[in-house]
Design a protein around this motif. Structure first.
Motif, short mmCIF file in Angstrom:
data_model
loop_
_atom_site.label_atom_id
_atom_site.label_comp_id
_atom_site.label_asym_id
_atom_site.label_seq_id
_atom_site.Cartn_x
_atom_site.Cartn_y
_atom_site.Cartn_z
N HIS A 191 0.82 -1.22 0.00
CA HIS A 191 0.00 0.00 0.00
C HIS A 191 0.86 1.27 0.00
N VAL A 192 1.94 1.27 0.76
CA VAL A 192 2.83 2.45 0.85
C VAL A 192 4.29 1.99 0.72
N PRO A 193 4.70 1.52 -0.46
CA PRO A 193 6.04 0.94 -0.62
C PRO A 193 7.18 1.92 -0.38
N ASP A 194 6.93 3.20 -0.54
CA ASP A 194 7.99 4.19 -0.34
C ASP A 194 8.27 4.48 1.13
N ARG A 195 7.46 3.97 2.03
CA ARG A 195 7.62 4.24 3.46
C ARG A 195 8.56 3.28 4.17
N PHE A 196 8.84 2.12 3.56
CA PHE A 196 9.59 1.09 4.24
C PHE A 196 10.73 0.58 3.37
N SER A 197 11.85 0.27 4.00
CA SER A 197 13.01 -0.25 3.28
C SER A 197 12.88 -1.73 2.99
N GLY A 198 12.09 -2.41 3.79
CA GLY A 198 11.94 -3.84 3.58
C GLY A 198 11.02 -4.46 4.60
N ALA A 199 10.82 -5.77 4.42
CA ALA A 199 9.95 -6.50 5.32
C ALA A 199 10.38 -7.96 5.41
N LEU A 200 10.15 -8.54 6.57
CA LEU A 200 10.38 -9.95 6.83
C LEU A 200 9.03 -10.56 7.14
N VAL A 201 8.64 -11.58 6.38
CA VAL A 201 7.33 -12.20 6.51
C VAL A 201 7.54 -13.69 6.72
N ILE A 202 7.01 -14.22 7.83
CA ILE A 202 7.17 -15.64 8.15
C ILE A 202 5.80 -16.29 8.27
N GLY A 203 5.62 -17.40 7.56
CA GLY A 203 4.37 -18.16 7.65
C GLY A 203 3.15 -17.30 7.40
N SER A 204 3.22 -16.44 6.42
CA SER A 204 2.21 -15.43 6.18
C SER A 204 0.87 -16.01 5.76
N SER A 249 8.14 -3.01 -7.08
CA SER A 249 9.25 -3.34 -7.97
C SER A 249 10.10 -2.18 -8.48
N PRO A 250 9.75 -0.92 -8.25
CA PRO A 250 10.63 0.12 -8.80
C PRO A 250 12.02 0.04 -8.19
N PRO A 251 13.02 0.56 -8.92
CA PRO A 251 14.37 0.60 -8.33
C PRO A 251 14.32 1.31 -6.98
N GLY A 252 14.99 0.74 -6.02
CA GLY A 252 14.98 1.31 -4.68
C GLY A 252 13.75 0.93 -3.87
#
Length: 143
Positions: A50-63, A77-80
């Motif tokens: 929803h807001v990809p520019d707000r976060f550098s990354g995410a870890l998702v386990i057993g989602s 998917s944009p660069p950066g």
């Protein structure tokens, strides 16, 4: 259903947690990462999408994740864009969703690492740090 999670409400709660952490630790700054297990992992995916520019990354386990198709994940998917580490046990009842999610993320050119654990079901691994150390290093070494 994609409407199961309310990304705006999730973003507000995450913002509240970040504000609280910054008050407790004034030197805390970006980048910001999200992590979630099970239903929390599904929420993390919705928030980051929803807001990809707000976060550098995410870890998702057993989602508990939705797999709405490749186009849904294009905002990541944009660069950066944010990096994702997506992990699941092969014995997890949601494993086929995990596989479909990772296929869709790959087709959408999302920067992602997929982890699969043969002997785990839908549980948080006891040896979490050991299992995730190399992927966490990749996740946190952004841009």
């Amino acid at each position: 259903s994609l409407e199961y999670y309310d990304p705006q409400a999730g973003v507000r709660r995450v913002d509240e947690a970040i504000d609280f952490a910054r008050k407790q630790y004034p030197k805390l700054r970006s980048p910001t990462y999200l992590a979630g297990f099970s239903q929390g992992g599904g929420m993390v995916l919705r928030i980051v999408q929803h807001v990809p520019d707000r976060f550098s990354g995410a870890l998702v386990i057993g989602s508990l994740c939705q797999t709405p198709g490749d186009e849904h994940w294009k905002p990541l998917s944009p660069p950066g864009g944010p990096r994702l580490v997506v992990a699941c046990g092969k014995l997890d009842p949601h494993y086929q969703r995990h596989v479909a999610l990772c296929e869709q993320l790959a087709k959408a050119n999302v920067s992602m690492k997929q982890l699969t654990w043969d002997e785990l079901g839908h549980e948080y691994p006891n040896d979490f740090a050991l299992r995730l150390s190399s992927s966490a290093n990749w996740l946190f070494n952004t841009k």
